[in-house]
Design an enzyme around this catalytic site. Structure first.
Site, PDB file in Angstrom:
ATOM      1  CB  CYS A  52      30.969   3.337 -10.857  1.00 34.03           C
ATOM      2  SG  CYS A  52      32.135   2.858  -9.171  1.00 34.03           S
ATOM      3  CD  GLU A  61      25.805   8.154 -10.204  1.00 39.15           C
ATOM      4  OE1 GLU A  61      25.803   7.058  -9.822  1.00 39.15           O
ATOM      5  OE2 GLU A  61      26.540   8.773 -11.145  1.00 39.15           O
ATOM      6  CG  HIS A 110      29.228   6.905  -8.568  1.00 41.85           C
ATOM      7  ND1 HIS A 110      28.357   6.196  -8.709  1.00 41.85           N
ATOM      8  CD2 HIS A 110      30.268   6.076  -7.941  1.00 41.85           C
ATOM      9  CE1 HIS A 110      28.350   4.719  -8.236  1.00 41.85           C
ATOM     10  NE2 HIS A 110      29.556   4.734  -7.958  1.00 41.85           N
TER      11      HIS A 110
END
Length: 254
Positions: free
Chosen positions: A117, A221, A219
């Site tokens: 990001c 994650e 993102h």
């Protein structure tokens, strides 16, 4: 054989009179799900603190096998030679300076880099590219890339370049990801190539495979098995697994 060691850049919470805990103090922090994603990929994640001595930051990078530039605040337009178009887009120059030192050290030492990001934005700007300060303001017909109320419930598809490092991870030309950003790559830095695009043409990933430099605008994650959207969105773990595998080769640990 020892595990791969990955250093992560941190965010800073600056002194805030409304915050009673650590009143008047700056705090360095990391986002837990990013650490967890790297750990699932078989790496040992370490948070690299903000230090005023840049030689110490470079020394920290020497102790790790790779660098992850994490998400967070806006990149200041001054990094790519512009003035803020609005005061609220002034960014975080202190964090930019800290991460540019980490990035410079990683590149000088031949360490792989992954930007997430804000991380891919900082990577592009620091290497000589530029950013849209605000997609909605500067890109006609743009999608809603950031919705403060929905946050990572906001989503869109991403088209992958068939010869990019991402395409083999998913076996598809299009994936569904979250979208939590209002800035994005405008002009690519020399050496970087676009690897993915949103339907409105905004660049969503970039890489320099020769130097093992990679970045994604979403993102990954947060695209983990614990996400409420996991069943229908494209998983993020393959990205971290692929990066750790490249780090292992680069560090001679394969």
């Amino acid at each position: 054989m020892r595990p791969v060691i990955i250093g992560m850049s941190c965010g800073t919470s600056y002194p805030d009179p409304s915050r009673l805990l650590f009143l008047g103090k700056s705090l360095d922090y990391g986002e837990q799900r990013l650490s967890a994603a790297l750990a699932r990929a078989g790496a040992l994640p370490f948070l690299l603190p903000v230090l005023p001595d840049t030689s110490m930051l470079a020394a920290l990078v020497e102790r790790v096998d790779a660098l992850v530039l994490s998400g967070g605040s806006d990149v200041a337009p001054g990094v790519y030679g512009e003035a803020p178009l609005r005061p609220e887009w002034a960014g975080d120059p202190a964090r930019d300076a800290y991460e540019q030192v980490l990035l410079g050290a990683a590149l000088a030492q031949g360490k792989p880099v992954l930007g997430v990001c804000r991380g891919v934005q900082l990577l592009n700007a620091a290497l000589g590219g530029s950013l849209y300060q605000d997609i909605g303001f500067q890109v006609p017909g743009a999608l809603v890339h950031r919705d403060a109320a929905r946050y990572d419930d906001n989503e869109h598809t991403v088209r992958l370049h068939e010869e990019s490092w991402l395409a083999p991870l998913y076996g598809a030309r299009e994936i569904l990801v979250n979208s939590v950003h209002h800035q994005a790559i405008k002009a690519l830095a020399p050496g970087l190539r676009a690897c993915a695009w949103a339907p409105d043409g905004v660049i969503e990933a970039a890489a320099d495979d020769r130097r093992d430099i990679y970045g994604v605008q979403w993102h990954p994650e947060w695209l983990d098995p614990g996400s409420p959207h996991f069943a229908r969105r494209s998983a993020g773990d393959p990205i971290f697994a692929a990066f750790v595998a490249r780090v292992r080769v680069r560090a001679g640990l394969a």
